[in-house]
Write a protein that holds these residues in place. Structure first.
Motif, PDB file in Angstrom:
ATOM      1  N   LEU A 108       0.819  -1.216   0.000  1.00  0.00           N
ATOM      2  CA  LEU A 108       0.000   0.000   0.000  1.00  0.00           C
ATOM      3  C   LEU A 108       0.853   1.266   0.000  1.00  0.00           C
ATOM      4  O   LEU A 108       0.586   2.197  -0.769  1.00  0.00           O
ATOM      5  CB  LEU A 108      -0.943  -0.012   1.200  1.00  0.00           C
ATOM      6  CG  LEU A 108      -2.124  -0.990   1.104  1.00  0.00           C
ATOM      7  CD1 LEU A 108      -2.835  -1.115   2.436  1.00  0.00           C
ATOM      8  CD2 LEU A 108      -3.110  -0.545   0.024  1.00  0.00           C
ATOM      9  N   THR A 109       1.862   1.323   0.845  1.00  0.00           N
ATOM     10  CA  THR A 109       2.679   2.548   0.915  1.00  0.00           C
ATOM     11  C   THR A 109       3.418   2.792  -0.397  1.00  0.00           C
ATOM     12  O   THR A 109       3.492   3.928  -0.863  1.00  0.00           O
ATOM     13  CB  THR A 109       3.694   2.492   2.079  1.00  0.00           C
ATOM     14  OG1 THR A 109       4.484   1.299   1.983  1.00  0.00           O
ATOM     15  CG2 THR A 109       2.991   2.514   3.417  1.00  0.00           C
ATOM     16  N   ASN A 110       3.931   1.736  -1.014  1.00  0.00           N
ATOM     17  CA  ASN A 110       4.645   1.920  -2.283  1.00  0.00           C
ATOM     18  C   ASN A 110       3.709   2.388  -3.392  1.00  0.00           C
ATOM     19  O   ASN A 110       4.055   3.298  -4.159  1.00  0.00           O
ATOM     20  CB  ASN A 110       5.332   0.608  -2.693  1.00  0.00           C
ATOM     21  CG  ASN A 110       6.727   0.474  -2.112  1.00  0.00           C
ATOM     22  OD1 ASN A 110       7.647   1.172  -2.520  1.00  0.00           O
ATOM     23  ND2 ASN A 110       6.865  -0.406  -1.135  1.00  0.00           N
ATOM     24  N   LEU A 111       2.517   1.792  -3.480  1.00  0.00           N
ATOM     25  CA  LEU A 111       1.610   2.152  -4.572  1.00  0.00           C
ATOM     26  C   LEU A 111       0.967   3.520  -4.352  1.00  0.00           C
ATOM     27  O   LEU A 111       0.784   4.279  -5.315  1.00  0.00           O
ATOM     28  CB  LEU A 111       0.542   1.068  -4.745  1.00  0.00           C
ATOM     29  CG  LEU A 111       1.068  -0.298  -5.204  1.00  0.00           C
ATOM     30  CD1 LEU A 111      -0.074  -1.278  -5.401  1.00  0.00           C
ATOM     31  CD2 LEU A 111       1.883  -0.160  -6.500  1.00  0.00           C
ATOM     32  N   ILE A 112       0.635   3.849  -3.107  1.00  0.00           N
ATOM     33  CA  ILE A 112       0.087   5.184  -2.821  1.00  0.00           C
ATOM     34  C   ILE A 112       1.156   6.239  -3.077  1.00  0.00           C
ATOM     35  O   ILE A 112       0.895   7.286  -3.683  1.00  0.00           O
ATOM     36  CB  ILE A 112      -0.417   5.269  -1.367  1.00  0.00           C
ATOM     37  CG1 ILE A 112      -1.626   4.350  -1.164  1.00  0.00           C
ATOM     38  CG2 ILE A 112      -0.809   6.707  -1.016  1.00  0.00           C
ATOM     39  CD1 ILE A 112      -2.030   4.163   0.292  1.00  0.00           C
ATOM     40  N   SER A 113       2.378   5.966  -2.629  1.00  0.00           N
ATOM     41  CA  SER A 113       3.493   6.896  -2.846  1.00  0.00           C
ATOM     42  C   SER A 113       3.732   7.129  -4.338  1.00  0.00           C
ATOM     43  O   SER A 113       3.934   8.261  -4.777  1.00  0.00           O
ATOM     44  CB  SER A 113       4.756   6.339  -2.186  1.00  0.00           C
ATOM     45  OG  SER A 113       5.879   7.136  -2.502  1.00  0.00           O
ATOM     46  N   PHE A 159      12.982   0.638  -7.019  1.00  0.00           N
ATOM     47  CA  PHE A 159      13.082  -0.539  -6.140  1.00  0.00           C
ATOM     48  C   PHE A 159      11.731  -0.975  -5.592  1.00  0.00           C
ATOM     49  O   PHE A 159      11.506  -2.160  -5.331  1.00  0.00           O
ATOM     50  CB  PHE A 159      14.039  -0.245  -4.986  1.00  0.00           C
ATOM     51  CG  PHE A 159      14.241  -1.414  -4.067  1.00  0.00           C
ATOM     52  CD1 PHE A 159      14.794  -2.602  -4.529  1.00  0.00           C
ATOM     53  CD2 PHE A 159      13.867  -1.338  -2.732  1.00  0.00           C
ATOM     54  CE1 PHE A 159      14.970  -3.682  -3.681  1.00  0.00           C
ATOM     55  CE2 PHE A 159      14.042  -2.418  -1.880  1.00  0.00           C
ATOM     56  CZ  PHE A 159      14.598  -3.593  -2.362  1.00  0.00           C
ATOM     57  N   GLY A 160      10.799  -0.030  -5.415  1.00  0.00           N
ATOM     58  CA  GLY A 160       9.524  -0.321  -4.750  1.00  0.00           C
ATOM     59  C   GLY A 160       8.716  -1.408  -5.416  1.00  0.00           C
ATOM     60  O   GLY A 160       8.243  -2.346  -4.759  1.00  0.00           O
ATOM     61  N   LEU A 161       8.537  -1.322  -6.746  1.00  0.00           N
ATOM     62  CA  LEU A 161       7.727  -2.322  -7.453  1.00  0.00           C
ATOM     63  C   LEU A 161       8.398  -3.689  -7.426  1.00  0.00           C
ATOM     64  O   LEU A 161       7.725  -4.724  -7.309  1.00  0.00           O
ATOM     65  CB  LEU A 161       7.469  -1.890  -8.894  1.00  0.00           C
ATOM     66  CG  LEU A 161       6.570  -0.660  -9.073  1.00  0.00           C
ATOM     67  CD1 LEU A 161       6.391  -0.341 -10.559  1.00  0.00           C
ATOM     68  CD2 LEU A 161       5.210  -0.876  -8.421  1.00  0.00           C
ATOM     69  N   TYR A 162       9.724  -3.695  -7.536  1.00  0.00           N
ATOM     70  CA  TYR A 162      10.448  -4.969  -7.443  1.00  0.00           C
ATOM     71  C   TYR A 162      10.236  -5.603  -6.063  1.00  0.00           C
ATOM     72  O   TYR A 162       9.978  -6.805  -5.947  1.00  0.00           O
ATOM     73  CB  TYR A 162      11.943  -4.754  -7.685  1.00  0.00           C
ATOM     74  CG  TYR A 162      12.781  -5.969  -7.363  1.00  0.00           C
ATOM     75  CD1 TYR A 162      12.844  -7.041  -8.256  1.00  0.00           C
ATOM     76  CD2 TYR A 162      13.473  -6.066  -6.158  1.00  0.00           C
ATOM     77  CE1 TYR A 162      13.597  -8.168  -7.952  1.00  0.00           C
ATOM     78  CE2 TYR A 162      14.220  -7.183  -5.853  1.00  0.00           C
ATOM     79  CZ  TYR A 162      14.281  -8.235  -6.754  1.00  0.00           C
ATOM     80  OH  TYR A 162      15.014  -9.351  -6.442  1.00  0.00           O
ATOM     81  N   THR A 176      -2.997   4.585 -14.247  1.00  0.00           N
ATOM     82  CA  THR A 176      -2.440   3.254 -14.002  1.00  0.00           C
ATOM     83  C   THR A 176      -3.282   2.529 -12.959  1.00  0.00           C
ATOM     84  O   THR A 176      -3.747   3.141 -11.994  1.00  0.00           O
ATOM     85  CB  THR A 176      -0.983   3.369 -13.499  1.00  0.00           C
ATOM     86  OG1 THR A 176      -0.208   4.073 -14.466  1.00  0.00           O
ATOM     87  CG2 THR A 176      -0.377   1.997 -13.249  1.00  0.00           C
ATOM     88  N   THR A 177      -3.444   1.231 -13.162  1.00  0.00           N
ATOM     89  CA  THR A 177      -4.089   0.378 -12.159  1.00  0.00           C
ATOM     90  C   THR A 177      -3.201  -0.823 -11.879  1.00  0.00           C
ATOM     91  O   THR A 177      -2.814  -1.546 -12.804  1.00  0.00           O
ATOM     92  CB  THR A 177      -5.467  -0.123 -12.634  1.00  0.00           C
ATOM     93  OG1 THR A 177      -6.315   1.001 -12.878  1.00  0.00           O
ATOM     94  CG2 THR A 177      -6.112  -1.010 -11.566  1.00  0.00           C
ATOM     95  N   PHE A 178      -2.867  -1.008 -10.612  1.00  0.00           N
ATOM     96  CA  PHE A 178      -2.142  -2.197 -10.180  1.00  0.00           C
ATOM     97  C   PHE A 178      -3.137  -3.177  -9.569  1.00  0.00           C
ATOM     98  O   PHE A 178      -3.997  -2.789  -8.774  1.00  0.00           O
ATOM     99  CB  PHE A 178      -1.059  -1.836  -9.160  1.00  0.00           C
ATOM    100  CG  PHE A 178       0.164  -1.223  -9.779  1.00  0.00           C
ATOM    101  CD1 PHE A 178       1.181  -2.018 -10.276  1.00  0.00           C
ATOM    102  CD2 PHE A 178       0.293   0.153  -9.861  1.00  0.00           C
ATOM    103  CE1 PHE A 178       2.309  -1.457 -10.859  1.00  0.00           C
ATOM    104  CE2 PHE A 178       1.408   0.732 -10.447  1.00  0.00           C
ATOM    105  CZ  PHE A 178       2.416  -0.076 -10.946  1.00  0.00           C
ATOM    106  N   PHE A 179      -3.010  -4.440  -9.951  1.00  0.00           N
ATOM    107  CA  PHE A 179      -3.852  -5.518  -9.419  1.00  0.00           C
ATOM    108  C   PHE A 179      -2.973  -6.435  -8.581  1.00  0.00           C
ATOM    109  O   PHE A 179      -1.940  -6.912  -9.066  1.00  0.00           O
ATOM    110  CB  PHE A 179      -4.479  -6.328 -10.560  1.00  0.00           C
ATOM    111  CG  PHE A 179      -5.355  -5.523 -11.482  1.00  0.00           C
ATOM    112  CD1 PHE A 179      -6.729  -5.488 -11.300  1.00  0.00           C
ATOM    113  CD2 PHE A 179      -4.806  -4.813 -12.542  1.00  0.00           C
ATOM    114  CE1 PHE A 179      -7.542  -4.755 -12.152  1.00  0.00           C
ATOM    115  CE2 PHE A 179      -5.603  -4.073 -13.404  1.00  0.00           C
ATOM    116  CZ  PHE A 179      -6.985  -4.043 -13.208  1.00  0.00           C
TER     117      PHE A 179
END
Length: 360
Positions: free
Chosen positions: A257-262, A323-326, A349-352
């Motif tokens: 959550l923190t990586n995707l919100i950021s 680095f976050g997505l990895y 963008t939408t991440f699932f």
């Protein structure tokens, strides 16, 4: 003969879970073992059909096949996942035998079951660990490639700068080269720390599984960015569909959550106010989380194969490290889940993220 039949019935009742239904599937007999495992008393079972213990695990076609088989007077054998009165589930190895009348048509059915819950739990654990090993093997190959690709360049750079220092006889020139070494070393340390963190995730097979209240975890992580959300006048929308809690490592959920919100805040469009949507819903034994924004978007034709690779960035930003997505992909896959993305440039963008609900 009567005593012999009575002895057979006694032996069966002692050793198995037994139910007898009429032609329509209405329960007319339930032995003590059936009451014990289902946690219903006999009065609650008699007169009901087996939907009273339906866990919803099996498809309609699966159930239809059972009825088609026994309605033809044939014996059905298989494994069923049922639900007890208190909501817990259990597995039974089941044999359903039709009782036939003079015309060869079923007039009753007897279901003889044995409890295989422990065996099924062991099988599920084995499958999970097998999948985890497969993922770890893949990650090991990825890690070797990452080490080769990401450490070679800074190490080569340092070696060249050291050679320049050794060859230079000008003190000012030597000092200038020494100044250049420090950022290269800092970069090397940063890459090294990222790799160490990814290894820790991959080796963390015994990580604690937490009971997580979904609404609370969303609120907690959104609150971490409350200043930016107010500053940029972000519209935040959350939606929960059929899910209130999940069982998963909390630190991994927090990381996702923190990586995707950021990222949504970091890569917002300068042409419109950011709209951030977070949705969560239950899908059988899985939990699907989607995080959507109307930001800059990602050119997937160009970057599709690099989205989740380490140190890959897709927009210029002073805080972009790649680095976050990895990391979150590594965390999600370490627990048997998966992550994917849909995106259009200048649309959003939408991440699932599909999590395995890890409570057995």
């Amino acid at each position: 003969m009567k005593k012999e039949l009575s002895d057979y019935k006694h032996a069966l009742d002692e050793s198995a879970i037994v139910a007898i239904t009429d032609q329509k599937g209405i329960i007319i007999h339930a032995n003590d073992n059936f009451c014990k495992i289902s946690k219903f008393n006999r009065e609650e079972l008699i007169g009901k059909d087996h939907r009273i213990i339906n866990s919803g695990f099996h498809s309609k076609d699966f159930i239809k096949n059972i009825w088609t088989t026994i309605a033809k007077g044939k014996i059905w054998k298989g494994e069923l996942k049922n639900k007890a009165k208190d909501g817990t589930t259990y597995w039974v190895d089941t044999t359903i035998v039709p009782f036939l009348n003079d015309k060869g048509k079923p007039y009753q059915y007897i279901a003889i079951r044995s409890d295989i819950t422990d065996r099924k739990k062991a099988e599920e654990n084995l499958i999970r660990y097998s999948s985890a090993l497969e993922i770890m093997n893949k990650q090991l190959v990825d890690f070797c490639n990452i080490v080769s690709h990401n450490l070679r360049a800074p190490l080569t750079n340092i070696a060249m700068l050291v050679d320049f220092i050794e060859q230079s006889k000008n003190e000012e020139e030597r000092k200038e080269i020494q100044v250049k070494i420090k950022p290269v070393i800092n970069h090397l340390l940063e890459v090294f720390n990222e790799l160490v963190e990814s290894i820790q995730v991959q080796q963390d097979a015994g990580i604690k599984i937490d009971e997580i209240i979904v609404e609370e975890i969303l609120e907690k992580n959104l609150n971490l960015f409350v200043t930016q959300i107010k500053k940029y006048e972000v519209t935040v929308k959350t939606e929960l569909v059929g899910v209130s809690k999940i069982y998963f490592p909390q630190k991994y959920i927090d990381s996702v959550l923190t990586n995707l919100i950021s990222n949504a805040l970091k890569y917002r469009s300068p042409d419109r106010k950011l709209v951030l949507e977070i949705k969560a819903k239950q899908e059988e034994d899985n939990f699907l989380l989607t995080v959507s924004d109307n930001g800059l978007g990602i050119d997937l034709e160009m970057h599709n194969h690099h989205i989740f690779k380490i140190r890959k960035t897709f927009h210029k930003h002073k805080d972009a490290k790649g680095f976050g997505l990895y990391l979150i992909k590594t965390q999600v896959e370490a627990m048997g889940g998966r992550i994917w993305v849909e995106s259009k440039v200048d649309v959003g963008t939408t991440f699932f993220i599909e999590f395995k609900n890890l409570k057995i």
